[in-house]
Design an enzyme around this catalytic site. Structure first.
Site, short mmCIF file in Angstrom:
data_model
loop_
_atom_site.label_atom_id
_atom_site.label_comp_id
_atom_site.label_asym_id
_atom_site.label_seq_id
_atom_site.Cartn_x
_atom_site.Cartn_y
_atom_site.Cartn_z
N GLY A 120 76.52 45.34 -56.90
CA GLY A 120 77.24 44.74 -58.02
C GLY A 120 78.35 45.61 -58.57
O GLY A 120 78.60 45.62 -59.78
N ASN A 172 78.15 48.95 -53.03
CA ASN A 172 78.36 47.62 -52.45
C ASN A 172 79.46 46.85 -53.19
O ASN A 172 79.42 46.75 -54.41
CB ASN A 172 77.08 46.79 -52.58
CG ASN A 172 76.08 47.09 -51.49
OD1 ASN A 172 76.17 48.12 -50.83
ND2 ASN A 172 75.13 46.20 -51.31
N HIS A 208 75.23 41.44 -60.20
CA HIS A 208 76.02 40.86 -59.12
C HIS A 208 77.00 39.83 -59.64
O HIS A 208 76.80 39.25 -60.69
CB HIS A 208 75.10 40.09 -58.15
CG HIS A 208 74.38 40.95 -57.19
ND1 HIS A 208 73.03 40.92 -57.07
CD2 HIS A 208 74.83 41.85 -56.29
CE1 HIS A 208 72.66 41.78 -56.13
NE2 HIS A 208 73.73 42.35 -55.65
N GLY A 209 77.98 39.57 -58.83
CA GLY A 209 78.71 38.31 -58.94
C GLY A 209 79.88 38.27 -59.89
O GLY A 209 80.28 39.27 -60.48
N ASP A 236 73.08 42.51 -45.58
CA ASP A 236 73.01 42.60 -47.04
C ASP A 236 72.01 41.54 -47.55
O ASP A 236 72.08 40.38 -47.16
CB ASP A 236 74.42 42.31 -47.59
CG ASP A 236 74.52 42.56 -49.08
OD1 ASP A 236 73.80 43.41 -49.61
OD2 ASP A 236 75.37 41.88 -49.72
N THR A 287 82.33 40.62 -54.61
CA THR A 287 83.10 39.67 -55.44
C THR A 287 84.57 40.08 -55.60
O THR A 287 85.47 39.24 -55.50
CB THR A 287 82.45 39.56 -56.83
OG1 THR A 287 81.08 39.23 -56.66
CG2 THR A 287 83.13 38.50 -57.67
P1 13P Z 1 79.55 42.37 -56.28
O1 13P Z 1 79.67 40.98 -55.78
O2 13P Z 1 79.38 42.44 -57.73
O3 13P Z 1 80.64 43.24 -55.76
O4 13P Z 1 78.21 42.95 -55.64
C1 13P Z 1 78.16 43.11 -54.26
C2 13P Z 1 76.82 43.46 -53.79
O5 13P Z 1 76.06 44.14 -54.46
C3 13P Z 1 76.42 42.99 -52.46
O6 13P Z 1 75.12 43.31 -52.15
#
Ligand code: 13P
Length: 288
Positions: free
Chosen positions: A213, A234, A180-181, A83, A237
């Site tokens: 994200g 994906n 993300h995040g 990733d 978090t």
């Molecule tokens: P999140 O942390 O928002 O779930 O996103 C994960 C991601 O896109 C990893 O590449």
């Protein structure tokens, strides 16, 4: 059964379901994801980041994942993916370690440079029969971009076509308002720009798109993206939060715990449950 990502995507396409790509960081999170795949009879992607490689070591992480998949997942197809690879070096190391898919993320440099750097990884990876995910547009963390800014970081459909033609990536991570995040879970969830996603999908209909994200997004919103080319979702978090919140609760509720196996059992089971729920949402459960 560790399986090439191309086989997972081919089956997902043929049988109209979506693949979850779940980040793992250590033994317990890997146990949770692999057991969820087995319990739900669901193909999925296990992915690790460069930070996790630094944390656990590439060889250790890879050996652990491979062994667990072999011993616990039976005939359930599981693909191993890097990733957000940021350097050619990590890409090459993961390919040498046996990954069937890597992401090279140069989304933060100008278009032409992104093409050149991504193309370099694609040429190398394809020679070794490894698939490549690129990123165009920038999937920001909320802390880096205001909602107004986010529009300008979105993937441009015409550029996406040119990018795929010039780099020959196999899958593409798109920016359509996703972030993300953890910050989005505190400050309010983003709304995806589905019209933009549809345009991207129309311009590159044969390229499986990846939604980064996805943590915290409403199930309906995630499902809507499946109509417009998203084939991989994906998640990171949300998994970390589930594990950590459960760990915190366990330590508070059980001050007598001193054995790491007692402490980590509850969080591992809680994480497995969340992954299983996601597999049901993606329609990948009971496909094997
Ligand atoms: P999140 O942390 O928002 O779930 O996103 C994960 C991601 O896109 C990893 O590449």
């Amino acid at each position: 059964m560790l399986t090439h990502i191309s086989e997972l995507l081919a089956d997902a396409k043929q049988n109209s379901y979506i693949l979850g790509a779940f980040n793992v960081d250590n033994l317990e999170t890997t146990i949770a994801v692999v057991r969820a795949a087995e319990a739900q009879k669901s193909p999925l992607i296990v992915q690790i980041s460069e930070r996790t490689i630094k944390y656990g070591g590439l060889k250790t992480m890879t050996a652990m994942i491979e062994t667990m998949v072999r011993d616990e997942a039976g005939n359930i197809p599981i693909a191993l993916h890097l990733d957000h690879g940021r350097s050619f070096r990590s890409v090459a190391e993961c390919i040498a370690a046996g990954f069937s898919s890597i992401m090279i993320d140069n989304s933060d440099v100008p278009f032409k440079e992104n093409v050149i750097l991504t193309r370099q990884s694609v040429e190398y990876a394809h020679k070794k029969d490894v698939w490549v995910q690129g990123e165009l547009g920038v999937v920001k963390g909320l802390e880096e971009a205001s909602p107004d800014d986010r529009e300008k970081f979105m993937t441009d459909p015409a550029e996406a076509k040119q990018f795929v033609e010039e780099t020959e990536v196999d899958t593409l991570a798109v920016a359509v308002g996703n972030v993300h995040g953890i910050v989005k879970l505190k400050k309010g969830l983003p709304k995806l720009n589905i019209a933009r996603l549809r345009e991207i999908n129309q311009s590159i209909p044969n390229t499986p798109l990846v939604l980064h994200g996805a943590s915290g997004l409403q199930a309906d919103q995630v499902k809507e993206t499946f109509t417009y080319g998203i084939k991989i979702v994906n998640l990171n978090t949300e998994l970390k939060l589930e594990f950590t919140n459960s760990l915190r609760d366990a330590l508070i509720a059980h001050q007598e715990y001193y054995d790491v196996r007692d402490i980590l059992k509850g969080p591992t089971d809680a994480l497995q449950r969340v992954v299983e729920e996601k597999l049901a949402l993606f329609g990948s459960a009971h496909r094997v």
